[in-house]
Design a protein around this motif. Structure first.
Motif, PDB file in Angstrom:
ATOM      1  N   SER A   1       0.833  -1.200   0.000  1.00  0.00           N
ATOM      2  CA  SER A   1       0.000   0.000   0.000  1.00  0.00           C
ATOM      3  C   SER A   1       0.871   1.254   0.000  1.00  0.00           C
ATOM      4  O   SER A   1       2.083   1.195   0.214  1.00  0.00           O
ATOM      5  N   THR A   2       0.237   2.377  -0.207  1.00  0.00           N
ATOM      6  CA  THR A   2       0.935   3.664  -0.132  1.00  0.00           C
ATOM      7  C   THR A   2       1.498   3.860   1.269  1.00  0.00           C
ATOM      8  O   THR A   2       2.611   4.360   1.438  1.00  0.00           O
ATOM      9  N   ARG A   3       0.758   3.441   2.246  1.00  0.00           N
ATOM     10  CA  ARG A   3       1.215   3.522   3.639  1.00  0.00           C
ATOM     11  C   ARG A   3       2.498   2.715   3.822  1.00  0.00           C
ATOM     12  O   ARG A   3       3.449   3.184   4.450  1.00  0.00           O
ATOM     13  N   ASP A   4       2.540   1.521   3.227  1.00  0.00           N
ATOM     14  CA  ASP A   4       3.747   0.695   3.304  1.00  0.00           C
ATOM     15  C   ASP A   4       4.933   1.386   2.628  1.00  0.00           C
ATOM     16  O   ASP A   4       6.056   1.336   3.131  1.00  0.00           O
ATOM     17  N   LEU A   5       4.667   2.018   1.500  1.00  0.00           N
ATOM     18  CA  LEU A   5       5.739   2.713   0.780  1.00  0.00           C
ATOM     19  C   LEU A   5       6.316   3.866   1.590  1.00  0.00           C
ATOM     20  O   LEU A   5       7.463   4.273   1.384  1.00  0.00           O
TER      21      LEU A   5
ATOM     22  N   LEU B   1       5.472  -4.520  10.687  1.00  0.00           N
ATOM     23  CA  LEU B   1       5.146  -4.565   9.254  1.00  0.00           C
ATOM     24  C   LEU B   1       4.838  -5.954   8.737  1.00  0.00           C
ATOM     25  O   LEU B   1       4.368  -6.096   7.613  1.00  0.00           O
ATOM     26  N   GLY B   2       5.132  -6.966   9.529  1.00  0.00           N
ATOM     27  CA  GLY B   2       4.955  -8.326   9.036  1.00  0.00           C
ATOM     28  C   GLY B   2       6.024  -8.661   8.009  1.00  0.00           C
ATOM     29  O   GLY B   2       7.131  -8.127   8.050  1.00  0.00           O
ATOM     30  N   ARG B   3       5.665  -9.499   7.061  1.00  0.00           N
ATOM     31  CA  ARG B   3       6.650  -9.953   6.067  1.00  0.00           C
ATOM     32  C   ARG B   3       7.186  -8.815   5.204  1.00  0.00           C
ATOM     33  O   ARG B   3       8.240  -8.938   4.601  1.00  0.00           O
ATOM     34  N   LYS B   4       6.491  -7.700   5.148  1.00  0.00           N
ATOM     35  CA  LYS B   4       6.960  -6.554   4.361  1.00  0.00           C
ATOM     36  C   LYS B   4       8.216  -5.933   4.958  1.00  0.00           C
ATOM     37  O   LYS B   4       8.901  -5.152   4.298  1.00  0.00           O
ATOM     38  N   ALA B   5       8.542  -6.289   6.192  1.00  0.00           N
ATOM     39  CA  ALA B   5       9.769  -5.794   6.823  1.00  0.00           C
ATOM     40  C   ALA B   5      11.008  -6.275   6.071  1.00  0.00           C
ATOM     41  O   ALA B   5      12.053  -5.621   6.119  1.00  0.00           O
TER      42      ALA B   5
END
Length: 191
Positions: free
Chosen positions: A11-15, A54-58
């Motif tokens: 997501s944009t938030r993740d970015l 962040l979970g796996r997005k880390a």
């Protein structure tokens, strides 16, 4: 129907948040206590917190950190550049990526969050970082670099055991802080 199958993975938030954890890991490299071959840093706590929030997005945050360092930014404990692959600490950097991914997957699978579960996940991550770092240190010192070889017992002692007390504290603090932050609406929503 096709549009539903193509959900956004990031997501944009993740970015916005992922690079923040890359920067925090870089900052953690400069807060260090030089002990032997591998210095004690705050990087471990930032890897733990990134994975638990962040979970796996880390894993993306840690991958960005390592790639930026390999591209030449002096953000590792001993500088940066492609030559850093031949330093004794590079295995820990690989471990950061693997640990962030593994801890993130485990955290994403949790149905409920408790401090105990977060502690277990953070110690699994620490084990992955140590395993990667010690194996790399051992192989580098014995197969690639000329000079005095390093026994496996020495690699474990100087590459993991000496850091275990401090890193255990970092893991506990990271799990505790993450538990509190996961209650915040920003991290409690899915995307």
């Amino acid at each position: 129907m096709i549009m539903e199958a193509r959900k956004k993975k990031i997501s944009t938030r993740d970015l916005a948040v992922i690079p923040i954890f890359s920067v925090l890991t870089a900052v953690g490299a400069f807060i260090r206590i030089p002990i032997g071959i591998v210095p004690v840093t705050l990087q471990t706590v930032f890897v733990v917190i990134s994975a638990l929030l962040l979970g796996r997005k880390a894993a993306y945050a840690q991958l960005i950190y390592v790639l930026l360092g390999l591209l030449g930014l002096p953000i590792f404990t001993g500088g940066g550049g492609i030559g850093y692959i031949l330093t004794p600490t590079f295995g820990y950097l690989i471990g950061f990526i693997l640990a962030a991914l593994s801890m993130g997957i485990l955290k994403d699978r949790l149905r409920s969050v408790s401090l105990l579960k977060l502690l277990v996940i953070s110690f699994i991550g620490l084990l992955i970082i140590y395993t990667s770092g010690v194996i790399y240190l051992y192989l580098l010192k014995n197969l690639i670099l000329s000079g005095s070889p390093l026994g496996l017992n020495q690699a474990i002692r100087f590459g993991a055991l000496i850091f275990l007390p401090m890193d255990s504290i970092w893991c506990a603090l990271g799990a505790l802080l993450s538990q509190r932050l996961l209650k915040h609406p920003y991290f409690s929503r899915k995307n």
